[in-house]
Design an enzyme around this catalytic site. Structure first.
Site, PDB file in Angstrom:
ATOM      1  N   ASN A  13      54.607 -63.322 -18.573  1.00  0.00           N
ATOM      2  CA  ASN A  13      53.848 -63.800 -17.415  1.00  0.00           C
ATOM      3  C   ASN A  13      53.631 -62.590 -16.507  1.00  0.00           C
ATOM      4  O   ASN A  13      54.515 -62.200 -15.750  1.00  0.00           O
ATOM      5  CB  ASN A  13      54.677 -64.896 -16.720  1.00  0.00           C
ATOM      6  CG  ASN A  13      53.984 -65.444 -15.489  1.00  0.00           C
ATOM      7  OD1 ASN A  13      52.917 -64.985 -15.098  1.00  0.00           O
ATOM      8  ND2 ASN A  13      54.616 -66.430 -14.873  1.00  0.00           N
ATOM      9  N   ARG A  97      50.980 -66.216 -20.280  1.00  0.00           N
ATOM     10  CA  ARG A  97      50.324 -66.990 -19.240  1.00  0.00           C
ATOM     11  C   ARG A  97      49.022 -66.278 -18.878  1.00  0.00           C
ATOM     12  O   ARG A  97      49.033 -65.098 -18.520  1.00  0.00           O
ATOM     13  CB  ARG A  97      51.217 -67.051 -18.012  1.00  0.00           C
ATOM     14  CG  ARG A  97      50.583 -67.846 -16.924  1.00  0.00           C
ATOM     15  CD  ARG A  97      51.460 -67.854 -15.717  1.00  0.00           C
ATOM     16  NE  ARG A  97      51.015 -68.875 -14.810  1.00  0.00           N
ATOM     17  CZ  ARG A  97      51.685 -69.218 -13.739  1.00  0.00           C
ATOM     18  NH1 ARG A  97      52.821 -68.643 -13.473  1.00  0.00           N
ATOM     19  NH2 ARG A  97      51.217 -70.142 -12.960  1.00  0.00           N
ATOM     20  N   HIS A 185      47.788 -73.839 -11.721  1.00  0.00           N
ATOM     21  CA  HIS A 185      49.162 -74.346 -11.892  1.00  0.00           C
ATOM     22  C   HIS A 185      49.240 -75.392 -13.017  1.00  0.00           C
ATOM     23  O   HIS A 185      50.150 -76.224 -13.047  1.00  0.00           O
ATOM     24  CB  HIS A 185      49.709 -74.980 -10.589  1.00  0.00           C
ATOM     25  CG  HIS A 185      50.062 -73.960  -9.549  1.00  0.00           C
ATOM     26  ND1 HIS A 185      49.804 -74.158  -8.216  1.00  0.00           N
ATOM     27  CD2 HIS A 185      50.650 -72.758  -9.642  1.00  0.00           C
ATOM     28  CE1 HIS A 185      50.207 -73.109  -7.519  1.00  0.00           C
ATOM     29  NE2 HIS A 185      50.733 -72.244  -8.376  1.00  0.00           N
ATOM     30  N   ARG A 245      48.597 -66.879   1.147  1.00  0.00           N
ATOM     31  CA  ARG A 245      47.198 -67.289   0.948  1.00  0.00           C
ATOM     32  C   ARG A 245      46.833 -68.399   1.926  1.00  0.00           C
ATOM     33  O   ARG A 245      47.668 -69.240   2.259  1.00  0.00           O
ATOM     34  CB  ARG A 245      46.983 -67.788  -0.487  1.00  0.00           C
ATOM     35  CG  ARG A 245      46.952 -66.673  -1.498  1.00  0.00           C
ATOM     36  CD  ARG A 245      46.858 -67.215  -2.920  1.00  0.00           C
ATOM     37  NE  ARG A 245      48.088 -66.990  -3.653  1.00  0.00           N
ATOM     38  CZ  ARG A 245      48.431 -67.629  -4.769  1.00  0.00           C
ATOM     39  NH1 ARG A 245      47.641 -68.562  -5.275  1.00  0.00           N
ATOM     40  NH2 ARG A 245      49.560 -67.354  -5.380  1.00  0.00           N
ATOM     41  N   GLU A 383      57.444 -73.489 -16.388  1.00  0.00           N
ATOM     42  CA  GLU A 383      56.181 -73.059 -17.002  1.00  0.00           C
ATOM     43  C   GLU A 383      56.419 -72.233 -18.261  1.00  0.00           C
ATOM     44  O   GLU A 383      55.668 -72.332 -19.230  1.00  0.00           O
ATOM     45  CB  GLU A 383      55.371 -72.234 -15.975  1.00  0.00           C
ATOM     46  CG  GLU A 383      54.841 -73.102 -14.848  1.00  0.00           C
ATOM     47  CD  GLU A 383      54.603 -72.334 -13.557  1.00  0.00           C
ATOM     48  OE1 GLU A 383      55.583 -71.851 -12.964  1.00  0.00           O
ATOM     49  OE2 GLU A 383      53.447 -72.226 -13.150  1.00  0.00           O
TER      50      GLU A 383
END
Ligand code: ADP
Length: 406
Positions: A13, A97, A185, A245, A383
């Site tokens: 990732n 990912r 996500h 963000r 994940e």
């Protein structure tokens, strides 16, 4: 498979300044975590840490302050570490990912040179993430030829959204050019969708909002374990305020910043991705733990805003679903910040959910009182495991396909 060798699957990732990795043992199709780790601070002060499944540090390295390390050098360091630790490894595949699968990819794929070129062409849609995600795939092709690479996309899970949930009210030509709501996500949401039948079987077919509240934060409305809508759109900026963000923003603000502050695209990018969110409002930190422990009025305001926007988005997604059976909290804040869960659930009382405070402090899995129209849960996400599972499933499928060929 050579006897005595350990079959393993790796997961990579790669972010802008870090490379996270995990290694799983593979036996009879079952995955067991062997280690996970991270090379962080690639552009500033690189540091490598590896931990065993219990979280004990089993490897560490620090480069000198101010050194810079590329993704390639980071991956080479990880590979050398793994080879020394598990010399008899047979790597069956590497799962990556990849943030953007565009419209083409509603599921993971085995990466071929053609697919890599196709994914590269999506880089303008996610310029801060996609090139970094693809770097380890390119390198692995070179240094681990013959090991299959699987790309797993953050956008794929949301391809089940109706067109109306994907379109912006812009000239349609822009929609056709790819300016649409993709959602992100997805690997986390897919993992939670898979856990729901185990944790709360009665919810598997239900109307559920999953709140992925980490450094990046978003929410996803699900029905029957499929994504119906989510708060992130064209990029991972839309929706909830995040660590750095901005989340939802009137686009008129961007025009104002260009006109009045002379900001160009790069300056806006830095402002919206790196200087906004919890950090921007508080002026103190992007880290929820720091803000929750602070008495500073702007730290309180940042936390209040996070809760306020989360509650509003839940209302919007509940309307999309036409009702709500459950809220599920996950990721760093969702799993660990009891106060945030309590305040969000209190803000959703109108949906028929009420907090069970002792259960909330014990982190559930159920954190609401029974008997309400809506329940609330904590389900830790994973994940990396989702990526490893996809990798194993695709490899098994491709072997079947080869076997089935006339
Ligand atoms: P990423 O998106 O980088 O994977 P995580 O899912 O790890 O992020 O979430 C990081 C966020 O979780 C940070 O804001 C951190 O402060 C928050 N967090 C982690 N543990 C706690 C805790 N015990 N209480 C409150 N917030 C926490």
């Amino acid at each position: 498979m050579t006897s005595g060798h350990k079959d393993m699957v790796a997961v990579a990732n790669a972010g802008s300044s870090s490379l996270k990795f995990s290694l799983y043992g593979l036996e009879d199709g079952n995955l067991t975590l062997a280690l996970r780790g991270l090379v962080e601070g690639l552009g500033t002060s690189p540091a490598f840490t590896a931990k065993d499944p219990a979280g004990q540090v089993i490897g560490q390295h620090r480069w000198e302050e101010g050194a810079t390390l590329g993704h390639e050098a980071a991956l080479r360091h990880v590979m050398a570490f793994v080879r020394e630790l598990v010399p008899d490894i047979t790597l069956q595949g590497i799962g990556h990912r990849v943030v953007h699968g565009g419209l083409e990819h509603a599921a993971p794929v085995i990466v071929t040179p053609d697919i890599l070129a196709q994914l590269d062409a999506l880089s303008p849609l996610a310029p801060l993430h996609q090139p970094n995600n693809l770097a380890p795939i390119r390198l692995a092709f070179e240094v681990l030829p013959g090991v299959p690479q699987v790309a797993c996309f953050d956008t794929a899970f949301h391809r089940s959204n109706a067109e109306v949930a994907q379109v912006y009210a812009l000239p349609f030509e822009l929609h056709e050019a790819g300016v649409r709501r993709y959602g992100f996500h997805g690997l986390s949401y897919e993992y939670i969708a898979g856990r729901l039948p185990e944790v709360a079987p009665e919810l598997a077919q239900g109307k559920v909002i999953v709140l992925h509240l980490g450094n990046g934060a978003s929410a996803c409305a699900m029905q029957n374990g499929r994504s119906v809508a989510s708060t992130m759109g064209f990029t991972a900026l839309e929706g909830l305020p995040m660590g750095t963000r901005c989340g939802e923003l009137d686009p008129g603000v961007l025009i104002w910043l260009m006109d009045q502050r002379g900001m160009d695209a790069r300056a806006l990018e830095t402002l919206l991705y790196k200087q906004s969110g919890l950090l921007g409002v508080s002026g103190i930190s992007s880290d929820m733990r720091v803000l929750l422990a602070s008495d500073e009025p702007r730290a309180r305001l940042a936390v209040d805003l996070f809760v306020h926007r989360t509650v509003r988005e839940i209302g919007s997604l509940a309307a999309e679903l036409g009702g709500l059976d459950a809220l599920v909290f996950t990721a760093g804040i969702g799993e660990n910040a009891d106060e945030i869960r309590r305040r969000v659930i209190e803000g959703c009382a109108w949906l028929g959910v009420s907090i069970d405070e002792p259960a909330n402090r014990a982190r559930g899995p159920r954190v609401s009182h029974p008997g309400g129209a809506c329940s609330a849960w904590v389900i830790p996400t994973d994940e990396e495991l989702m990526i490893a599972r996809h990798t194993v499933a695709l490899l098994a499928q491709s072997q079947d396909d080869v076997g089935a060929r006339p």
